[in-house]
Design an enzyme around this catalytic site. Structure first.
Site, PDB file in Angstrom:
ATOM      1  N   ARG A 168      41.844  41.880  45.857  1.00  0.00           N
ATOM      2  CA  ARG A 168      41.195  43.175  46.056  1.00  0.00           C
ATOM      3  C   ARG A 168      39.938  43.083  46.921  1.00  0.00           C
ATOM      4  O   ARG A 168      39.257  44.092  47.123  1.00  0.00           O
ATOM      5  CB  ARG A 168      40.843  43.787  44.701  1.00  0.00           C
ATOM      6  CG  ARG A 168      42.066  44.160  43.891  1.00  0.00           C
ATOM      7  CD  ARG A 168      41.751  44.366  42.421  1.00  0.00           C
ATOM      8  NE  ARG A 168      40.908  45.515  42.144  1.00  0.00           N
ATOM      9  CZ  ARG A 168      41.352  46.773  42.037  1.00  0.00           C
ATOM     10  NH1 ARG A 168      42.640  47.044  42.221  1.00  0.00           N
ATOM     11  NH2 ARG A 168      40.528  47.759  41.759  1.00  0.00           N
ATOM     12  N   ASP A 209      32.745  37.405  44.244  1.00  0.00           N
ATOM     13  CA  ASP A 209      33.779  37.558  45.274  1.00  0.00           C
ATOM     14  C   ASP A 209      33.910  38.984  45.795  1.00  0.00           C
ATOM     15  O   ASP A 209      34.806  39.281  46.573  1.00  0.00           O
ATOM     16  CB  ASP A 209      35.134  37.064  44.752  1.00  0.00           C
ATOM     17  CG  ASP A 209      35.504  37.642  43.404  1.00  0.00           C
ATOM     18  OD1 ASP A 209      34.863  38.624  42.982  1.00  0.00           O
ATOM     19  OD2 ASP A 209      36.419  37.101  42.758  1.00  0.00           O
ATOM     20  N   SER A 252      34.467  43.477  31.190  1.00  0.00           N
ATOM     21  CA  SER A 252      34.065  43.956  32.507  1.00  0.00           C
ATOM     22  C   SER A 252      32.718  44.660  32.452  1.00  0.00           C
ATOM     23  O   SER A 252      32.417  45.399  31.514  1.00  0.00           O
ATOM     24  CB  SER A 252      35.125  44.929  33.043  1.00  0.00           C
ATOM     25  OG  SER A 252      34.655  45.570  34.231  1.00  0.00           O
ATOM     26  N   GLN A 273      31.036  39.976  32.031  1.00  0.00           N
ATOM     27  CA  GLN A 273      30.977  39.911  33.484  1.00  0.00           C
ATOM     28  C   GLN A 273      29.715  40.593  33.994  1.00  0.00           C
ATOM     29  O   GLN A 273      29.405  41.728  33.617  1.00  0.00           O
ATOM     30  CB  GLN A 273      32.197  40.613  34.089  1.00  0.00           C
ATOM     31  CG  GLN A 273      32.194  40.661  35.611  1.00  0.00           C
ATOM     32  CD  GLN A 273      33.151  41.710  36.156  1.00  0.00           C
ATOM     33  OE1 GLN A 273      33.340  42.761  35.543  1.00  0.00           O
ATOM     34  NE2 GLN A 273      33.758  41.433  37.299  1.00  0.00           N
ATOM     35  N   TYR A 316      27.753  41.971  37.356  1.00  0.00           N
ATOM     36  CA  TYR A 316      27.510  42.311  38.747  1.00  0.00           C
ATOM     37  C   TYR A 316      26.003  42.538  38.882  1.00  0.00           C
ATOM     38  O   TYR A 316      25.426  43.325  38.118  1.00  0.00           O
ATOM     39  CB  TYR A 316      28.225  43.600  39.157  1.00  0.00           C
ATOM     40  CG  TYR A 316      29.692  43.479  39.457  1.00  0.00           C
ATOM     41  CD1 TYR A 316      30.130  42.931  40.660  1.00  0.00           C
ATOM     42  CD2 TYR A 316      30.651  43.954  38.568  1.00  0.00           C
ATOM     43  CE1 TYR A 316      31.475  42.846  40.957  1.00  0.00           C
ATOM     44  CE2 TYR A 316      32.002  43.867  38.853  1.00  0.00           C
ATOM     45  CZ  TYR A 316      32.406  43.316  40.056  1.00  0.00           C
ATOM     46  OH  TYR A 316      33.738  43.227  40.342  1.00  0.00           O
ATOM     47  N   SER A 355      38.976  32.461  42.019  1.00  0.00           N
ATOM     48  CA  SER A 355      39.525  33.810  42.017  1.00  0.00           C
ATOM     49  C   SER A 355      39.266  34.470  43.358  1.00  0.00           C
ATOM     50  O   SER A 355      38.216  34.251  43.974  1.00  0.00           O
ATOM     51  CB  SER A 355      38.882  34.641  40.904  1.00  0.00           C
ATOM     52  OG  SER A 355      39.279  35.993  40.969  1.00  0.00           O
ATOM     53  N   LYS A 369      32.176  33.370  39.106  1.00  0.00           N
ATOM     54  CA  LYS A 369      33.516  33.886  39.385  1.00  0.00           C
ATOM     55  C   LYS A 369      33.652  34.251  40.860  1.00  0.00           C
ATOM     56  O   LYS A 369      32.804  34.952  41.416  1.00  0.00           O
ATOM     57  CB  LYS A 369      33.804  35.126  38.533  1.00  0.00           C
ATOM     58  CG  LYS A 369      35.181  35.738  38.786  1.00  0.00           C
ATOM     59  CD  LYS A 369      35.406  36.965  37.929  1.00  0.00           C
ATOM     60  CE  LYS A 369      36.778  37.568  38.167  1.00  0.00           C
ATOM     61  NZ  LYS A 369      36.928  38.141  39.526  1.00  0.00           N
ATOM     62  N   THR A 413      29.888  37.516  38.923  1.00  0.00           N
ATOM     63  CA  THR A 413      30.970  37.752  39.884  1.00  0.00           C
ATOM     64  C   THR A 413      30.421  37.776  41.300  1.00  0.00           C
ATOM     65  O   THR A 413      29.496  38.530  41.612  1.00  0.00           O
ATOM     66  CB  THR A 413      31.697  39.073  39.558  1.00  0.00           C
ATOM     67  OG1 THR A 413      32.346  38.925  38.297  1.00  0.00           O
ATOM     68  CG2 THR A 413      32.739  39.395  40.614  1.00  0.00           C
ATOM     69  N   ALA A 455      38.140  46.661  35.015  1.00  0.00           N
ATOM     70  CA  ALA A 455      37.377  47.872  34.724  1.00  0.00           C
ATOM     71  C   ALA A 455      38.268  49.009  34.236  1.00  0.00           C
ATOM     72  O   ALA A 455      39.472  49.043  34.482  1.00  0.00           O
ATOM     73  CB  ALA A 455      36.614  48.315  35.968  1.00  0.00           C
ATOM     74  N   HIS A 467      39.601  37.856  43.396  1.00  0.00           N
ATOM     75  CA  HIS A 467      39.483  39.224  42.899  1.00  0.00           C
ATOM     76  C   HIS A 467      40.846  39.921  42.852  1.00  0.00           C
ATOM     77  O   HIS A 467      40.957  41.121  43.084  1.00  0.00           O
ATOM     78  CB  HIS A 467      38.510  40.029  43.776  1.00  0.00           C
ATOM     79  CG  HIS A 467      37.634  40.981  43.002  1.00  0.00           C
ATOM     80  ND1 HIS A 467      36.542  40.572  42.305  1.00  0.00           N
ATOM     81  CD2 HIS A 467      37.706  42.323  42.816  1.00  0.00           C
ATOM     82  CE1 HIS A 467      35.959  41.619  41.728  1.00  0.00           C
ATOM     83  NE2 HIS A 467      36.661  42.696  42.013  1.00  0.00           N
ATOM     84  N   TYR A 483      44.360  52.653  41.226  1.00  0.00           N
ATOM     85  CA  TYR A 483      43.226  51.772  40.971  1.00  0.00           C
ATOM     86  C   TYR A 483      43.669  50.370  40.549  1.00  0.00           C
ATOM     87  O   TYR A 483      43.190  49.371  41.077  1.00  0.00           O
ATOM     88  CB  TYR A 483      42.317  52.367  39.895  1.00  0.00           C
ATOM     89  CG  TYR A 483      41.102  51.514  39.631  1.00  0.00           C
ATOM     90  CD1 TYR A 483      40.101  51.395  40.597  1.00  0.00           C
ATOM     91  CD2 TYR A 483      40.954  50.812  38.441  1.00  0.00           C
ATOM     92  CE1 TYR A 483      38.996  50.596  40.375  1.00  0.00           C
ATOM     93  CE2 TYR A 483      39.855  50.015  38.204  1.00  0.00           C
ATOM     94  CZ  TYR A 483      38.875  49.910  39.178  1.00  0.00           C
ATOM     95  OH  TYR A 483      37.784  49.107  38.958  1.00  0.00           O
TER      96      TYR A 483
END
Length: 372
Positions: free
Chosen positions: A246, A165, A112, A134, A136, A241, A218, A163, A85, A243, A30
């Site tokens: 990722r 990205d 996170s 953060q 989402y 960024s 972000k 976020t 995370a 990510h 991960y």
């Protein structure tokens, strides 16, 4: 690892190497995985090695300070912990171990959305730290609004990091392979719950009804989007960024985006605070990013690897290594304060052929944003 043993680890690379011996296969798959061929992940770090430092002499640097501010918040360190995370995969103390370490350095931790502990418990563990959270945006908007209401009740959280990205997951093959094994053994398949239909005006207007906190975007990866962010007064900062490699492989590194902004729309640096994350492993990397205009520089995997080898003490060791290396680099450059770092301290000529010769029409971009 005992604190006295941690002292023998002298670099982020050594800490990462030890972490690979401590982490479970699930945690490694991960944390360490990146998208496709992992080209962007590797480029994030390699790009810093290509920038040449330009030291100045006859400067009295016996007194040197790493203090800085971000969105008006005073920090003793220009290095922050990026949102990462499931920190308890690395150590039982999880995000509270990171918070306690940041507290020792008066550093910033961005919590996170997918932390393994509650935001309230995390901030309680770091009374001397500065916190952001953060966000989402989920497909279930009402669930997102309920979470934002909980964040409003935590005064230690100073700004929201939206976020952008990763609206869809990247193809992280090592992680996917491990998850396939879990599903084959009876585990539940994971689903992606992030809303992919966000747009500039609609999303920022909605978010403004849910929080009074400043908003930082972000995942900015072009100078056009950096410029677009300045058109919305609610946006007080941006994080350059990809990510951590990722999301989209072969996306530009934050360094390339910093250089694009400097070439095509340098006024961005005067309108919003610019943060970067990805690829930082040395204090020289930190000063290079700061010299290009970043206010603070984020680390993600390095903090998790420190957590794996020593819990809170391991994260403290990571921050201490980078702080000491940054201080040394500044003194050898002839720089006493973070704000004194400028492009005159670096040579970026190796990158000139990699930058856009002519900007996309920023004016056209502004018109597009205005109707979204």
């Amino acid at each position: 690892m005992e604190p006295q043993s941690l002292e023998r680890l002298l670099s982020i690379a050594e800490i990462e190497s030890w972490a690979m011996k401590c982490l479970s296969p699930k945690a490694i798959s991960y944390y360490a995985s990146a998208t496709d061929d992992e080209l962007t992940k590797e480029a994030n770090g390699r790009v810093y090695r290509s920038i040449i430092l330009r030291p100045r002499v006859f400067v009295d640097c016996t007194e040197c300070s790493l203090s800085t501010t971000i969105l008006g918040n005073q920090l003793a360190l220009p290095i922050y912990v990026s949102p990462a995370a499931m920190a308890r995969l690395a150590h039982p103390s999880g995000e509270t171990g990171i918070a306690a370490a940041c507290s020792k350095f008066n550093a910033l931790q961005i919590i996170s959305k997918n932390a393994s502990m509650t935001p309230a418990s995390i901030v309680e563990a770091g009374p001397g730290a500065v916190f952001a959270w953060q966000l989402y945006v989920l497909k279930d908007i009402s669930a997102t609004e309920r979470t934002l209401a909980q964040i409003r009740a935590i005064p230690e959280i100073k700004f929201i990091v939206l976020t952008l990205d990763a609206p869809w997951p990247g193809k992280r093959e090592a992680d996917e392979r491990f998850k396939m094994g879990e599903v084959a053994s009876g585990g539940a398949p994971q689903t992606w719950g992030t809303e992919g239909g966000l747009t500039w005006r609609k999303t920022l207007e909605w978010l403004s009804t849910q929080t009074d906190l400043p908003i930082v975007l972000k995942g900015i990866q072009t100078h056009e989007d950096a410029n677009a962010a300045t058109l919305f007064p609610v946006v007080k900062g941006i994080i350059l960024s990809n990510h951590g490699g990722r999301a989209l492989d072969t996306a530009p590194t934050p360094v390339h985006v910093l250089l694009e902004i400097r070439r095509h729309c340098p006024e961005v640096f005067n309108k919003v605070d610019v943060l970067v994350d990805g690829g930082i492993k040395r204090g020289t990397d930190v000063v290079k990013a700061l010299a290009l205009g970043a206010k603070v520089v984020g680390i993600g995997r390095a903090a998790l690897y420190g957590l794996a080898v020593g819990g809170q003490c391991g994260v403290e060791r990571v921050l201490k290594i980078l702080a000491d290396e940054t201080m040394t680099a500044m003194k050898l450059l002839g720089v006493r304060r973070i704000c004194d770092l400028t492009p005159q301290h670096i040579n970026i000529s190796p990158f000139t052929s990699q930058l856009l010769e002519r900007s996309s029409s920023l004016e056209k971009g502004e018109k597009i944003v205005s109707v979204l």
